[in-house]
Design a protein around this motif. Structure first.
Motif, short mmCIF file in Angstrom:
data_model
loop_
_atom_site.label_atom_id
_atom_site.label_comp_id
_atom_site.label_asym_id
_atom_site.label_seq_id
_atom_site.Cartn_x
_atom_site.Cartn_y
_atom_site.Cartn_z
N LEU A 63 -8.22 -6.87 4.24
CA LEU A 63 -7.50 -6.44 5.44
C LEU A 63 -8.45 -6.49 6.63
O LEU A 63 -8.11 -7.01 7.69
N MET A 88 -4.91 -1.26 -4.35
CA MET A 88 -5.43 -0.39 -3.29
C MET A 88 -6.95 -0.49 -3.16
O MET A 88 -7.49 -0.33 -2.07
N PHE A 89 -7.64 -0.76 -4.27
CA PHE A 89 -9.09 -0.82 -4.20
C PHE A 89 -9.61 -2.20 -3.81
O PHE A 89 -10.78 -2.35 -3.48
N GLY A 103 -8.61 -3.65 0.73
CA GLY A 103 -9.24 -3.15 1.95
C GLY A 103 -10.15 -4.15 2.64
O GLY A 103 -9.95 -4.48 3.82
N PRO A 104 -11.15 -4.68 1.91
CA PRO A 104 -12.06 -5.62 2.57
C PRO A 104 -11.34 -6.84 3.14
O PRO A 104 -11.69 -7.34 4.20
N LEU A 122 0.83 -1.21 0.00
CA LEU A 122 0.00 0.00 0.00
C LEU A 122 0.86 1.25 0.00
O LEU A 122 0.63 2.18 -0.76
N ILE A 144 -3.49 0.74 -8.45
CA ILE A 144 -4.89 1.09 -8.18
C ILE A 144 -5.70 -0.17 -7.88
O ILE A 144 -6.47 -0.21 -6.92
N CYS A 158 -12.26 1.73 0.71
CA CYS A 158 -12.58 0.34 0.41
C CYS A 158 -12.59 -0.51 1.68
O CYS A 158 -13.36 -1.46 1.77
N VAL A 159 -11.73 -0.19 2.65
CA VAL A 159 -11.75 -0.95 3.90
C VAL A 159 -13.12 -0.80 4.56
O VAL A 159 -13.81 -1.79 4.83
#
Lengths: 554, 196
Positions: A217, A210-211, A214-215, A172, A207, B32-33
C-alpha cells in the motif's frame, strides 16, 4: 436496519445483512469473472490468429494486448478471487458456521462491499480515459510503470493503482471484521478447535493479507507519486531503486497466493467430508500445516526475482525455503486423499469440482517445484511455462473451488436445488477444456515463448508453437461457453429449482445446516444452537445415522 | 426479527470486547505499513551514507518539541481513558475525561502546526520532495504520519462529542489505542530522520 420496514432498497441494495452482502459479492465477482474471461478470449484469439480481427473486439494492437493481459490478471486476482473466496464465502459462512446472527460490525461489512464496488467503478473509468487503460502487467514493475513516458499511458495506470488500493481497503475492512467476529461471536460450546476448517482458513487468510499488504500500500502511493509528482522512489535516473518495488510487490504477492488458496482449500475441506461421509483426516495436522505454510509464505517472495539481479547468495536460501513450503501442502494433499480413503463417495457436482480442484492443483504444485529451484527458474522465467504453472494453481483455486462452494451451499443460499445434470455437464466440460488450454502451454513455454510477445509468428523459432496456441484458444472458447450452463443453472434454479424440503439436504454436520434454508434475514437461526462436538463427525459407529451434527445433544 | 439477544447467553465468553479487538487487528496491519516503509528507509540509508548531509538539515529542535507534544498528548489520552472508566460508574467524572481528551486534541493540533512550519521552512529554503531521495522519503513518511495524526484528531473529536454527553465512554480507550499507535510511529520517525 433490523428496525426499518423492509423494502427493495434496504433488502437488496443497501443491506447490512451478511447474507445479502455475501450475495452481492458473489454476483459482482461473477460479473467481473465474465469480464476477465472475455479479456482472456481476446488475447488468446490474437495469439492463435495473430493480426486478425477478433470477433466482438476488433484488431488487437500491441498496446491493447498489454492492457488486456494486465487487466485479465489483476481482475482475476483482485476483483474475482478475493471478492468471491473472502467476500462471498467469508461473509456468508462465517456467521452461519459459528452460530452468530451477523458479523460483529454489519455496517463495516456493507462499507467493505461498497468500497469494492467503488474500486470497480474506478477500474472501469480507467478503461475509457485517454491513452488507454493500464498496461504494465499485473506485477507492474518499474521503471516502465513509474514514468508515464515509458508506457505512453497516463491516467489509465494512475486510476488502476487507485482502484487496486481501494480494493485492498475493502479487503482490510472485511479482514478486521472476520477476525473480530470469529474471536467474539462463537456460539456456546464452539471452541477454536471445533471450528470448521473453512473458518480457520478465512482467519489465516485474513491475517496473511493484513500483514503483507501494508508495505505494498505504501509502495503503491510511492509509485503514484513517482508518476504524478515527479519523485524517483523507483526510478534509477533519480537515484531510486526499481528492485525495491519488486520486493514490496512480492512481499505481498506471495502471501496473496495463499490468501486465495486457503479459503479455496477451506471449501474443499468442507465439501470432501460431507460427500465422502468420512471425518476430515488429521484436523490438527492440517491446521498446523496451514499455519506453517502461512508463516513460510512471508519468506519466499524473492523466488519471483531470481533473474532480476538479486545477490546470488540470497538465491540459495530463497530456493530452499520455496521447496520447504511445498511440504505443508504435500501434507494437505495426503490428508485430503486419506479423507477419501474407504469413504462412501457420491460424485455430486460440488464433489466433482472439489476433486477436480485437488487433482488440477496437484499438477500446479508439482510444476511449481521445477521453477521453485533457481536453476529451473532461470530457463523458464517469464515463459508460457510459468503461465501454465500458475494457472494450474489459480484456476483450481478461484474457479473450481469457488464453483464447488457455490453448488455445495446453493440449497442453503437460495432454498432451492440446482440442476444436477447441468452441473455435472458443466464440470466435465470445464475440467477437460481447462486441461486442453494449459497442457499445450507448458509445451509452448518449453519452446521458449516469452509471455509478453503478442505475435509468435514474428519470431522464426516460435512459429512452431502455433498449433499449440490454436488448441489452447479453441479449448478456452469451450471453457467459456461451458460457463453459460452454469449461468443458466444458477439463475434458473434460483426461481424454478426443486424446493429444498430439509434444512440439511446434504446431511452435513456444521452449524449452517441447522438454520432454515434460506436462513432468516437478520438473525439466521430460528433456534439458537449450542455446539457439542467437532465439525466432521461422519460415520461414527455409535449411531445409526452416518452423521452426528455439531448442534445435537449427546 | 426475533427477541433481542443477550450476547453473553449464547456466545462463548469474549476475552476482549469487539471494538478493542478490531482496533488491535487494524493496528497490526498499520504496523506493517509503517514497519515496511521504515525498514526500507533504514536499508537505503545504510546503503547511501551521503544522505547524512541532508539528514543534518532537518530541524532537530522542532522535531524534539513535537516529540514532547505527542508524548504529552498520549499521557492526556491515558488520563482521559482513566476518567472515562470511572465515569462509567459515576457520571460526574465525564468532565475530567472530556477535559483531558480536549487537551490531547489541542496538542495534536499543535503538533500539526509545528510540522507545517517545518515544511514551510524547508520549502522556502528550496528543499522539496524532488531534491533527492532522502527528502522524498522524509516528506513521504512524515506526511503519511501527519495524515495519521490528522485522522487521529478527527477520531478524538468524534469521541469527544460523545464524552461530553456521557455516552459511548468505552470509545475513549479505542480512540486512545489509535492515538498511542500514531505516537509510537513518531518515536521511530524522530530518531531516524532528526537524530541519526
Amino acid at each position: 436496519m433490523g428496525h426499518a420496514k423492509p423494502n427493495f432498497w434496504n433488502t437488496y441494495v443497501f443491506s447490512i445483512d451478511h447474507k445479502m452482502i455475501a450475495k452481492q459479492y458473489l454476483i459482482t465477482g461473477l460479473l467481473m469473472a465474465a469480464m476477465g474471461g472475455f479479456f482472456a478470449y481476446v488475447f488468446r484469439m490474437q495469439l492463435a490468429f495473430p493480426g486478425e480481427a477478433v470477433p466482438f473486439f476488433g484488431v488487437v494492437e500491441p498496446g491493447s494486448y498489454n492492457s488486456l493481459i494486465t487487466l485479465h490478471g489483476s481482475i482475476m486476482i483482485f476483483w474475482v478471487g478475493m471478492p468471491l473466496l473472502l467476500g462471498g464465502f467469508g461473509n456468508y459462512l462465517i456467521p452461519l458456521m459459528i452460530g452468530a446472527d451477523d458479523m460483529a460490525f454489519p455496517k463495516l461489512n456493507a462499507m467493505s462491499y461498497w468500497t469494492y464496488l467503488a474500486s470497480i467503478v474506478v477500474l472501469i473509468i480507467s478503461f475509457i480515459v485517454p491513452d488507454g487503460p493500464a498496461s504494465g502487467g499485473w506485477t507492474f514493475y518499474p521503471p516502465l510503470s513509474a514514468n508515464p513516458d515509458y508506457t505512453g499511458v497516463g491516467a489509465g495506470i494512475n486510476l488502476w493503482i487507485i482502484a487496486v488500493a481501494l480494493e485492498f481497503f475493502s479487503v482490510l475492512m472485511g479482514g478486521v471484521n472476520y477476525l473480530t467476529t470469529v474471536c467474539n461471536m462463537r456460539v456456546k460450546g464452539l471452541s477454536f478447535m471445533r471450528l470448521p476448517m473453512m473458518i480457520w482458513m478465512q482467519l489465516i487468510a485474513a491475517i496473511l493479507f493484513m500483514f503483507s499488504v501494508g508495505p505494498l500500500l505504501a509502495g503503491s502511493i510511492m509509485m503514484l507519486l513517482d508518476r504524478t509528482a515527479g519523485t524517483s522512489f523507483f526510478l534509477p535516473a533519480g537515484g531510486g531503486d526499481p528492485l525495491l518495488f519488486q520486493h514490496l510487490f512480492w512481499f505481498f504477492g506471495h502471501p496473496e497466493v495463499y490468501v486465495l488458496l486457503l479459503p479455496a482449500l477451506g471449501v474443499v475441506m468442507e465439501v470432501l467430508p460431507v460427500h465422502a461421509r468420512k471425518p476430515l483426516f488429521g484436523y490438527k495436522l492440517l491446521l498446523w500445516a496451514f499455519v506453517a505454510a502461512g508463516a513460510l509464505s512471508f519468506v519466499v517472495w524473492a523466488h519471483h526475482q531470481f533473474i532480476s539481479g538479486m545477490d546470488p547468495r540470497m538465491v540459495m536460501p530463497f530456493a530452499a525455503l520455496t521447496l520447504i513450503i511445498s511440504v505443508p501442502f504435500a501434507v494437505c494433499m495426503f490428508a485430503l486423499i486419506a479423507t477419501l480413503f474407504k469413504g462412501n463417495i457420491s460424485l455430486t457436482t460440488p464433489m466433482l469440482f472439489t476433486l477436480g480442484m485437488v487433482a488440477e492443483f496437484l499438477i500446479g504444485g508439482i510444476t511449481g517445484v521445477i521453477v521453485g529451484a533457481s536453476a529451473g527458474d532461470i530457463y523458464y522465467h517469464d515463459t508460457y511455462y510459468i503461465i501454465a504453472h500458475f494457472h494450474y494453481t489459480m484456476v483450481p483455486i478461484t474457479i473450481f473451488a469457488m464453483l464447488s462452494g457455490v453448488y455445495h451451499w446453493y440449497p442453503k443460499m437460495w432454498g432451492r436445488m440446482y440442476n444436477e445434470t447441468l452441473g455435472k455437464l458443466h464440470f466435465w466440460l470445464s475440467a477437460i477444456s481447462f486441461n486442453f488450454i494449459f497442457i499445450p502451454l507448458f509445451q509452448v513455454g518449453q519452446m521458449g515463448h516469452h509471455r509478453r510477445i503478442p505475435d509468435p509468428t514474428e519470431y522464426e523459432f516460435l512459429v512452431s508453437t502455433m498449433p499449440y496456441h490454436k488448441i489452447a484458444t479453441y479449448a478456452l472458447i469451450v471453457l467459456l461457453l461451458a460457463q453459460f450452463l452454469f449461468i443458466f443453472n444458477f439463475f434458473w434454479s434460483m426461481f424454478k429449482g426443486k424446493k429444498v424440503e430439509s434444512n440439511n439436504p446434504w446431511q452435513a454436520t456444521t452449524l449452517e445446516w441447522q438454520c432454515p434454508s434460506p436462513p432468516v434475514a437478520h438473525g439466521n437461526f430460528v433456534e439458537i444452537p449450542t455446539v457439542h462436538r467437532g465439525p466432521y463427525e461422519y460415520s461414527t459407529p455409535e449411531r445409526t445415522e452416518d452423521f452426528y451434527p455439531q448442534w445435537e445433544k449427546s | 426479527m426475533s427477541a433481542p439477544i443477550n450476547p453473553e447467553d449464547i456466545y462463548e465468553k469474549a476475552e476482549v470486547p469487539s471494538g478493542r479487538l478490531a482496533m488491535w487487528w487494524f493496528l497490526s496491519s498499520e504496523v506493517c505499513v509503517f514497519g515496511g516503509l521504515l525498514a526500507v528507509f533504514v536499508m537505503l540509508r545504510l546503503k547511501n551514507p551521503i544522505w547524512e548531509e541532508s539528514a543534518a538539515k532537518t530541524l532537530t529542535v522542532i522535531g524534539t518539541i513535537n516529540t514532547l507534544l505527542l508524548l504529552t498528548s498520549s499521557l492526556f489520552i491515558v488520563l482521559a481513558h482513566h476518567y472515562a472508566e470511572k465515569a462509567m460508574k459515576d457520571i460526574k467524572f465525564k468532565e475530567h475525561a472530556s477535559y483531558y481528551l480536549g487537551l490531547a486534541i489541542f496538542l495534536g493540533f499543535c503538533f500539526l502546526g509545528f510540522k507545517s512550519f517545518e515544511y514551510y521552512n524547508e520549502l522556502s529554503h528550496g528543499v522539496t520532495p524532488l531534491t533527492n531521495l532522502f527528502w522524498s522519503f522524509y516528506f513521504f513518511i512524515t506526511g503519511l504520519h501527519g495524515f495519521h495524526v490528522l485522522i487521529g484528531i478527527f477520531i478524538n473529536l468524534w469521541v469527544w462529542k460523545d464524552v461530553k454527553q456521557g455516552v459511548n465512554l468505552q470509545r475513549v480507550e479505542i480512540a486512545g489505542l489509535y492515538w498511542h499507535f500514531v505516537d509510537v510511529v513518531w518515536i521511530f520517525v524522530f530518531p531516524l530522520f532528526y537524530v541519526a
